[in-house]
Design a protein around this motif. Sequence first.
Motif, PDB file in Angstrom:
ATOM      1  N   THR A  29       0.771  -1.155   0.200  1.00  0.00           N
ATOM      2  CA  THR A  29       0.091   0.023  -0.079  1.00  0.00           C
ATOM      3  C   THR A  29       1.004   1.297   0.127  1.00  0.00           C
ATOM      4  O   THR A  29       0.560   2.334  -0.957  1.00  0.00           O
ATOM      5  N   TYR A  33       0.886   4.244  -2.760  1.00  0.00           N
ATOM      6  CA  TYR A  33       1.154   5.611  -2.525  1.00  0.00           C
ATOM      7  C   TYR A  33       2.498   6.326  -3.188  1.00  0.00           C
ATOM      8  O   TYR A  33       2.064   7.340  -3.869  1.00  0.00           O
ATOM      9  N   THR A  36       2.226   6.497  -6.947  1.00  0.00           N
ATOM     10  CA  THR A  36       1.197   7.388  -7.314  1.00  0.00           C
ATOM     11  C   THR A  36       1.778   8.880  -6.946  1.00  0.00           C
ATOM     12  O   THR A  36       1.584   9.687  -7.977  1.00  0.00           O
ATOM     13  N   THR A  66     -10.348  17.717   3.247  1.00  0.00           N
ATOM     14  CA  THR A  66      -9.873  16.501   3.393  1.00  0.00           C
ATOM     15  C   THR A  66     -10.612  15.631   4.554  1.00  0.00           C
ATOM     16  O   THR A  66     -11.129  14.648   4.367  1.00  0.00           O
ATOM     17  N   SER A  70     -12.809  12.457   3.525  1.00  0.00           N
ATOM     18  CA  SER A  70     -12.427  11.302   4.221  1.00  0.00           C
ATOM     19  C   SER A  70     -13.322  10.706   5.009  1.00  0.00           C
ATOM     20  O   SER A  70     -13.391   9.292   5.087  1.00  0.00           O
ATOM     21  N   LEU A 114      -7.608   0.613   5.444  1.00  0.00           N
ATOM     22  CA  LEU A 114      -7.401   2.174   4.958  1.00  0.00           C
ATOM     23  C   LEU A 114      -8.590   2.754   4.746  1.00  0.00           C
ATOM     24  O   LEU A 114      -8.815   3.946   5.094  1.00  0.00           O
ATOM     25  N   MET A 121      -7.285   7.728   5.609  1.00  0.00           N
ATOM     26  CA  MET A 121      -7.795   8.301   4.113  1.00  0.00           C
ATOM     27  C   MET A 121      -7.469   9.697   4.153  1.00  0.00           C
ATOM     28  O   MET A 121      -7.074  10.038   2.933  1.00  0.00           O
ATOM     29  N   GLN A 123      -4.317  11.216   4.477  1.00  0.00           N
ATOM     30  CA  GLN A 123      -3.297  11.373   3.706  1.00  0.00           C
ATOM     31  C   GLN A 123      -3.553  11.207   2.301  1.00  0.00           C
ATOM     32  O   GLN A 123      -3.002  12.220   1.327  1.00  0.00           O
ATOM     33  N   TRP A 124      -4.436  10.437   1.879  1.00  0.00           N
ATOM     34  CA  TRP A 124      -4.487   9.982   0.345  1.00  0.00           C
ATOM     35  C   TRP A 124      -5.491  11.244  -0.053  1.00  0.00           C
ATOM     36  O   TRP A 124      -5.099  11.543  -1.347  1.00  0.00           O
ATOM     37  N   THR A 127      -3.447  14.428  -0.244  1.00  0.00           N
ATOM     38  CA  THR A 127      -2.446  14.483  -1.543  1.00  0.00           C
ATOM     39  C   THR A 127      -3.191  14.646  -2.985  1.00  0.00           C
ATOM     40  O   THR A 127      -2.600  14.949  -3.957  1.00  0.00           O
ATOM     41  N   ALA A 128      -4.198  13.897  -2.833  1.00  0.00           N
ATOM     42  CA  ALA A 128      -5.226  14.154  -4.335  1.00  0.00           C
ATOM     43  C   ALA A 128      -5.556  15.673  -4.409  1.00  0.00           C
ATOM     44  O   ALA A 128      -5.359  16.035  -5.664  1.00  0.00           O
TER      45      ALA A 128
END
Length: 169
Positions: A29, A33, A36, A66, A70, A114, A121, A123-124, A127-128
Amino acid sequence: MNTVTDAARDQRREYSQGEDRPLGSYAATLAVYGLTVGSAAVAARLTGRRPPDLGLRDVVLMAITTHRVSRTLAKDPVTSPLRAPFTRYAGVSGPSELKEEVRGTGVRHAVGELISCPFCMGQWIATAYAAGMVFAPRTTRFAGATITAVAVADWLQLAYAKLQQSAEG
């Protein structure tokens, strides 16, 4: 190579203390990340895009967006079909939020942890959002403002319900 595999197995056994912790799946995972983020950085460089200067307004918008996205992805009943292959319904955890248990082992378990954890979530999602600020800042700000309005409306709904309860007694 066998020594590395044996060392990793020993490390996992020592770390997990008998619990089933999918460390290899967590590492995969993390690799996804990193890949990506690295791919986004390469794409930005190849297209000549640079990160914008972010002011306090952008950071606040990003933080609230976020938070809301999330929680929506990790807890909302409407997004439960996305989590269903990795989690099992276990009840209600709050207003318009579900409590779910992670299912399976290995990658299935790691992904379940996750996607059912708003903290994980975050962090993802952040980042997006940051990538959106590099590639489409106006659209990202517009989407962020929309989602922030939803988050503020949620907080107002909760505050209203709390005031109503205290008024009733």
